[in-house]
Design a protein around this motif. Structure first.
Motif, short mmCIF file in Angstrom:
data_model
loop_
_atom_site.label_atom_id
_atom_site.label_comp_id
_atom_site.label_asym_id
_atom_site.label_seq_id
_atom_site.Cartn_x
_atom_site.Cartn_y
_atom_site.Cartn_z
N SER A 58 0.87 -1.20 -0.01
CA SER A 58 0.12 0.07 -0.09
C SER A 58 0.85 1.10 0.09
O SER A 58 2.15 1.10 0.31
CB SER A 58 -0.80 0.18 1.34
N TYR A 59 0.50 2.41 -0.36
CA TYR A 59 1.02 3.68 -0.37
C TYR A 59 0.26 4.72 0.09
O TYR A 59 -0.88 4.55 -0.40
CB TYR A 59 1.73 4.03 -1.90
N TYR A 60 0.53 5.73 0.56
CA TYR A 60 -0.18 6.82 1.10
C TYR A 60 0.46 8.32 0.52
O TYR A 60 1.70 8.22 0.68
CB TYR A 60 -0.19 6.82 2.71
N ALA A 61 -0.42 9.09 0.60
CA ALA A 61 -0.11 10.54 0.41
C ALA A 61 0.78 10.86 1.71
O ALA A 61 0.22 10.64 2.80
CB ALA A 61 -1.32 11.30 0.12
N ASP A 62 1.73 11.88 1.61
CA ASP A 62 2.22 12.50 2.64
C ASP A 62 1.36 12.82 3.59
O ASP A 62 1.52 12.74 4.75
CB ASP A 62 3.33 13.35 2.47
N SER A 63 0.40 13.48 3.31
CA SER A 63 -0.48 14.27 4.16
C SER A 63 -1.34 13.43 5.33
O SER A 63 -1.97 13.85 6.20
CB SER A 63 -1.44 15.33 3.27
N VAL A 64 -1.46 12.13 4.53
CA VAL A 64 -2.29 11.15 5.46
C VAL A 64 -1.35 10.14 6.18
O VAL A 64 -1.74 9.28 7.03
CB VAL A 64 -3.54 10.55 4.62
N LYS A 65 -0.25 9.99 5.77
CA LYS A 65 0.59 9.03 6.37
C LYS A 65 0.77 8.93 7.71
O LYS A 65 1.07 9.94 8.46
CB LYS A 65 2.11 9.19 5.65
N GLY A 66 0.86 7.78 8.39
CA GLY A 66 0.64 7.85 9.94
C GLY A 66 -0.57 8.06 10.25
O GLY A 66 -0.72 7.61 11.67
N ARG A 67 -1.59 8.33 9.82
CA ARG A 67 -2.87 8.75 10.39
C ARG A 67 -4.12 7.77 9.56
O ARG A 67 -4.96 7.32 10.28
CB ARG A 67 -3.33 10.00 10.15
N PHE A 68 -3.91 7.49 8.17
CA PHE A 68 -4.79 6.62 7.55
C PHE A 68 -4.16 5.17 7.20
O PHE A 68 -3.03 5.06 7.10
CB PHE A 68 -5.14 7.28 6.34
N THR A 69 -5.16 4.38 7.25
CA THR A 69 -4.69 2.97 6.78
C THR A 69 -5.87 2.37 5.80
O THR A 69 -7.03 2.33 6.02
CB THR A 69 -4.71 2.06 7.92
N ILE A 70 -5.15 1.83 4.86
CA ILE A 70 -5.99 1.21 3.69
C ILE A 70 -5.91 -0.32 3.72
O ILE A 70 -4.90 -0.85 4.15
CB ILE A 70 -5.63 1.57 2.11
#
Length: 127
Positions: A58-70
């Motif tokens: 999975s990969y995350y935008a920097d703005s949500v990394k550490g807060r969101f989980t897919i």
């Protein structure tokens, strides 16, 4: 053809949590890479997170990394987005999207990669 339906949006205070779900129907869901995007008023649709069809990357935008989980559950044909520590700037309509895993064009962080989209679910974060 894949049909996607998002749910779980709503109004939440800053610092709170929400869990979005995307239910897929139609063709075999397990063969699709999945993504979450969002669009705030007056802004372009932006990438939030994506997950490989195998569920192992999975990969995350920097703005949500550490807060969101897919995450995804292929047995239930669903993909979820757990959103914690929500901020005012997370307010947007959230969309899930699907693309066959064999597609090798645009990067999965690019909305142009995706063939199928849900109708969106509103997330509003208040102070």
């Amino acid at each position: 053809q894949v049909q996607l339906v998002e749910s779980g949006g709503g109004l939440v205070q800053a610092g709170g949590s929400l869990r979005l779900s995307c239910a897929a129907s139609g063709r075999t869901f397990s063969g699709y890479d999945m993504g979450w995007f969002r669009q705030a008023p007056g802004k372009e649709r932006e990438f939030v997170a994506c997950i490989r069809w195998t569920g192992d990357f999975s990969y995350y935008a920097d703005s949500v990394k550490g807060r969101f989980t897919i995450s995804r559950d292929s047995a239930k044909n669903t993909v979820s987005l757990q959103m914690n520590s929500l901020k005012l700037e997370d307010t947007a309509v959230y969309y899930c999207a699907a693309v066959p895993n064999s597609y090798s064009g645009y990067d999965r962080r690019d909305r142009r990669a995706y063939d199928y989209w849900g109708q969106g679910t509103q997330v509003t974060v208040s102070s």
